[in-house]
Design a protein around this motif. Structure first.
Motif, PDB file in Angstrom:
ATOM      1  N   VAL A  56       9.241   8.143   4.188  1.00 42.01           N
ATOM      2  CA  VAL A  56       8.309   7.182   3.590  1.00 42.01           C
ATOM      3  C   VAL A  56       7.675   6.254   4.614  1.00 42.01           C
ATOM      4  CG1 VAL A  56       9.480   7.286   1.367  1.00 42.01           C
ATOM      5  CG2 VAL A  56      10.095   5.476   2.993  1.00 42.01           C
ATOM      6  N   ALA A  57       8.040   6.422   5.897  1.00 49.00           N
ATOM      7  CA  ALA A  57       7.381   5.698   6.993  1.00 49.00           C
ATOM      8  C   ALA A  57       7.427   4.186   6.746  1.00 49.00           C
ATOM      9  CB  ALA A  57       5.959   6.222   7.184  1.00 49.00           C
ATOM     10  N   SER A  58       6.252   3.537   6.714  1.00 52.04           N
ATOM     11  CA  SER A  58       6.220   2.070   6.649  1.00 52.04           C
ATOM     12  C   SER A  58       6.606   1.484   5.295  1.00 52.04           C
ATOM     13  CB  SER A  58       4.834   1.559   7.057  1.00 52.04           C
ATOM     14  OG  SER A  58       4.667   1.682   8.446  1.00 52.04           O
ATOM     15  N   LEU A  59       6.844   2.311   4.296  1.00 52.83           N
ATOM     16  CA  LEU A  59       7.429   1.761   3.070  1.00 52.83           C
ATOM     17  C   LEU A  59       8.816   1.197   3.363  1.00 52.83           C
ATOM     18  CD1 LEU A  59       6.446   4.263   0.218  1.00 52.83           C
ATOM     19  CD2 LEU A  59       5.206   2.263   1.086  1.00 52.83           C
ATOM     20  N   THR A  60       9.404   1.621   4.484  1.00 55.23           N
ATOM     21  CA  THR A  60      10.659   1.037   4.948  1.00 55.23           C
ATOM     22  C   THR A  60      10.544  -0.477   5.058  1.00 55.23           C
ATOM     23  OG1 THR A  60      11.057   3.047   6.238  1.00 55.23           O
ATOM     24  CG2 THR A  60      12.377   1.109   6.814  1.00 55.23           C
ATOM     25  N   CYS A 217      15.612   0.190  13.950  1.00 56.48           N
ATOM     26  CA  CYS A 217      14.183   0.099  13.631  1.00 56.48           C
ATOM     27  C   CYS A 217      13.985  -0.334  12.183  1.00 56.48           C
ATOM     28  CB  CYS A 217      13.497   1.444  13.873  1.00 56.48           C
ATOM     29  SG  CYS A 217      11.708   1.367  13.628  1.00 56.48           S
ATOM     30  N   GLY A 218      13.331  -1.472  11.991  1.00 57.55           N
ATOM     31  CA  GLY A 218      13.074  -1.981  10.648  1.00 57.55           C
ATOM     32  C   GLY A 218      11.674  -1.717  10.153  1.00 57.55           C
ATOM     33  N   SER A 219      10.897  -0.940  10.904  1.00 59.41           N
ATOM     34  CA  SER A 219       9.505  -0.677  10.510  1.00 59.41           C
ATOM     35  C   SER A 219       9.314   0.682   9.861  1.00 59.41           C
ATOM     36  CB  SER A 219       8.584  -0.780  11.732  1.00 59.41           C
ATOM     37  OG  SER A 219       8.911   0.217  12.686  1.00 59.41           O
ATOM     38  N   ALA A 220      10.204   1.632  10.115  1.00 55.48           N
ATOM     39  CA  ALA A 220      10.109   2.984   9.568  1.00 55.48           C
ATOM     40  C   ALA A 220      11.481   3.634   9.698  1.00 55.48           C
ATOM     41  CB  ALA A 220       9.057   3.801  10.311  1.00 55.48           C
ATOM     42  N   GLY A 221      11.634   4.802   9.093  1.00 56.44           N
ATOM     43  CA  GLY A 221      12.890   5.540   9.213  1.00 56.44           C
ATOM     44  C   GLY A 221      13.531   5.937   7.907  1.00 56.44           C
ATOM     45  N   SER A 285       1.442   1.000   2.035  1.00 54.18           N
ATOM     46  CA  SER A 285       1.353   2.433   2.314  1.00 54.18           C
ATOM     47  C   SER A 285       2.246   2.800   3.482  1.00 54.18           C
ATOM     48  CB  SER A 285      -0.097   2.823   2.629  1.00 54.18           C
ATOM     49  OG  SER A 285      -0.544   2.158   3.799  1.00 54.18           O
ATOM     50  N   GLY A 286       2.440   4.101   3.663  1.00 56.22           N
ATOM     51  CA  GLY A 286       3.157   4.632   4.806  1.00 56.22           C
ATOM     52  C   GLY A 286       2.307   5.685   5.492  1.00 56.22           C
ATOM     53  N   TYR A 287       2.373   5.747   6.813  1.00 54.19           N
ATOM     54  CA  TYR A 287       1.514   6.634   7.604  1.00 54.19           C
ATOM     55  C   TYR A 287       1.626   8.096   7.180  1.00 54.19           C
ATOM     56  CZ  TYR A 287      -0.392   9.060  11.703  1.00 54.19           C
ATOM     57  OH  TYR A 287      -1.128   9.878  12.532  1.00 54.19           O
ATOM     58  N   GLN A 299       3.965  -5.737 -15.357  1.00 60.21           N
ATOM     59  CA  GLN A 299       5.144  -4.874 -15.265  1.00 60.21           C
ATOM     60  C   GLN A 299       4.752  -3.396 -15.217  1.00 60.21           C
ATOM     61  OE1 GLN A 299       7.541  -6.484 -18.622  1.00 60.21           O
ATOM     62  NE2 GLN A 299       8.969  -7.129 -17.030  1.00 60.21           N
ATOM     63  N   GLN A 300       3.789  -3.112 -14.356  1.00 61.48           N
ATOM     64  CA  GLN A 300       3.334  -1.738 -14.161  1.00 61.48           C
ATOM     65  C   GLN A 300       3.365  -1.388 -12.681  1.00 61.48           C
ATOM     66  OE1 GLN A 300      -0.442  -2.553 -16.320  1.00 61.48           O
ATOM     67  NE2 GLN A 300      -0.043  -0.586 -17.323  1.00 61.48           N
ATOM     68  N   GLY A 301       3.532  -0.103 -12.389  1.00 60.37           N
ATOM     69  CA  GLY A 301       3.550   0.306 -11.000  1.00 60.37           C
ATOM     70  C   GLY A 301       3.265   1.784 -10.836  1.00 60.37           C
ATOM     71  N   MET A 302       2.890   2.152  -9.623  1.00 62.48           N
ATOM     72  CA  MET A 302       2.667   3.559  -9.275  1.00 62.48           C
ATOM     73  C   MET A 302       3.422   3.881  -7.999  1.00 62.48           C
ATOM     74  SD  MET A 302      -0.873   5.728  -8.539  1.00 62.48           S
ATOM     75  CE  MET A 302      -1.344   4.841  -7.041  1.00 62.48           C
ATOM     76  N   VAL A 303       4.046   5.059  -7.987  1.00 60.81           N
ATOM     77  CA  VAL A 303       4.650   5.629  -6.786  1.00 60.81           C
ATOM     78  C   VAL A 303       3.844   6.874  -6.429  1.00 60.81           C
ATOM     79  CG1 VAL A 303       6.714   6.623  -5.741  1.00 60.81           C
ATOM     80  CG2 VAL A 303       6.942   4.795  -7.454  1.00 60.81           C
ATOM     81  N   PHE A 304       3.393   6.935  -5.188  1.00 57.79           N
ATOM     82  CA  PHE A 304       2.585   8.070  -4.715  1.00 57.79           C
ATOM     83  C   PHE A 304       3.218   8.579  -3.427  1.00 57.79           C
ATOM     84  CE2 PHE A 304      -0.591   9.915  -1.984  1.00 57.79           C
ATOM     85  CZ  PHE A 304      -1.436  10.639  -2.815  1.00 57.79           C
ATOM     86  N   LEU A 305       3.633   9.840  -3.421  1.00 54.98           N
ATOM     87  CA  LEU A 305       4.302  10.421  -2.266  1.00 54.98           C
ATOM     88  C   LEU A 305       3.624  11.723  -1.865  1.00 54.98           C
ATOM     89  CD1 LEU A 305       8.006   9.934  -3.424  1.00 54.98           C
ATOM     90  CD2 LEU A 305       6.726   8.486  -1.849  1.00 54.98           C
ATOM     91  N   SER A 306       3.107  11.758  -0.644  1.00 51.34           N
ATOM     92  CA  SER A 306       2.553  12.991  -0.095  1.00 51.34           C
ATOM     93  C   SER A 306       2.982  13.115   1.361  1.00 51.34           C
ATOM     94  CB  SER A 306       1.021  13.008  -0.190  1.00 51.34           C
ATOM     95  OG  SER A 306       0.439  12.221   0.838  1.00 51.34           O
ATOM     96  N   ASN A 307       2.721  14.267   1.948  1.00 54.57           N
ATOM     97  CA  ASN A 307       2.969  14.458   3.383  1.00 54.57           C
ATOM     98  C   ASN A 307       1.639  14.808   4.041  1.00 54.57           C
ATOM     99  OD1 ASN A 307       3.038  16.928   2.001  1.00 54.57           O
ATOM    100  ND2 ASN A 307       4.370  17.913   3.502  1.00 54.57           N
TER     101      ASN A 307
END
Length: 344
Positions: A56-60, A217-221, A285-287, A299-307
């Motif tokens: 998830v990269a920068s979502l970390t 590393c607290g920025s990604a991982g 976002s994450g890179y 109280q709404q949200g979206m999760v979007f995951l791609s590579n």
């Protein structure tokens, strides 16, 4: 519901912008999940499977490090006004505070030769040897360095690597039991880039700084699943004091930069929601092609995951398409809320 958003997501796959997408829409207690496309194109085609682990990269930053920092503030062990140099003595500029780091207004800049070939110790020393430029406080400039420093500050206070702290203070209390910084089964991981130096990156972090710094590393991982990120968003949208207090959640909806006009909260970016009652929501976002959107007010949200970096990076065409999908989602979400209000 969300037919237009789902159509925009499937178009993103059908025209080859990304291999596949896992997604979820949260409306209070209701969750709509879906997936579409492939998880791998090279070395061979693999259809996307449910609840795979994504880098998830920068979502970390916002899932992990922000919440560790906010918990330290709640415990009285850290303050937004604390100076970085008080925790990291190698850092020479006494102007930079925790607030500057968490809002990306530190102005830290500089060039590190052969950065990706350094050892962890060498990279640590090189990062602390950077300087503050002319953007200090005046401009929000997004940078991993800010959150790497925040992670090191947390490590100084609590004596454990930041990724261990994220696991103990965020992932485990929320029950995000599939999320990890060290995947043990690469077949459960959606691959990222086909790299000339690393081959197919699968089950190892894509980000080069995180690859070198590892647990520090607290920025990604972080690797996480759709279900775990739904769990995270539901916790953020609820009246729970995890992963941060209710009072702190409320502060996320204000510009927290020193000059209060740079569109950044504590880690999160601010985004305007249009409609009958215009208001702000937060997103990040994450890179690698990941994204979270949270509307704390409705109280709404979206999760979007791609590579999106598979098989090759950087795939810059993805960015405008992702932003367009967020716009479509926010418009549909507002319509959904409006319809619910009328129905009541």
């Amino acid at each position: 519901m969300y037919e237009k958003t789902v159509a925009a997501i499937t178009d993103l796959v059908n025209d080859g912008t990304v291999p596949g997408v896992s997604y979820a829409f949260i409306d209070g207690s209701q969750v709509r999940r879906g997936l579409y496309g492939a998880e791998a194109l090279l070395p061979s085609y693999e259809p996307l499977k449910a609840n795979q682990l994504y880098d998830v990269a920068s979502l970390t930053k916002v899932v992990g490090t922000v919440n560790v920092i906010m918990q330290l503030i709640t415990a009285g062990k850290l303050a937004l006004t604390d100076r970085v140099c008080d925790y990291l003595p190698q850092w020479q500029d006494n102007r930079v505070t925790v607030r500057h780091l968490i809002t990306h207004t530190s102005g830290i800049t500089g060039y590190i030769p052969h950065r990706n070939k350094l050892t962890a110790v060498e990279l640590h020393t090189a990062l602390l040897g950077l300087h503050v430029g002319e953007n200090f406080e005046r401009k929000m400039v997004y940078s991993d360095i800010n959150f790497i420093f925040l992670g090191w500050i947390a490590e100084t206070i609590l004596g454990k690597p930041i990724q261990t702290l994220i696991t103990e203070m965020v992932l485990q209390p929320l029950g995000m039991n599939e999320s990890t910084f060290q995947p043990t089964d690469s077949t459960r991981c959606v691959p990222t880039e086909w790299s000339a130096t690393r081959g197919l990156i699968r089950g190892a972090v894509h980000d080069p700084k995180a690859f070198v710094l590892k647990a520090h590393c607290g920025s990604a991982g972080l690797f996480s699943t759709l279900n775990d990120l739904v769990t995270f968003e539901q916790a953020m949208l609820s009246d729970s004091d995890l992963p941060m207090t209710q009072q702190q959640k409320a502060t996320l909806l204000a510009d927290q930069t020193p000059l209060h006009h740079q569109g950044r909260s504590f880690g999160w970016a601010l985004l305007q929601v249009k409609g009958p009652t215009p208001h702000l929501c937060i997103w990040h976002s994450g890179y690698t092609g990941t994204c979270l959107v949270l509307d704390l007010q409705t109280q709404q949200g979206m999760v979007f995951l791609s590579n999106r970096v598979h098989p090759t990076a950087p795939n810059e065409a993805f960015l405008a398409r992702r932003n367009a999908i967020i716009d479509v989602y926010l418009a549909e979400k507002a319509s959904y809320v409006s319809a619910e209000v009328k129905a009541d």
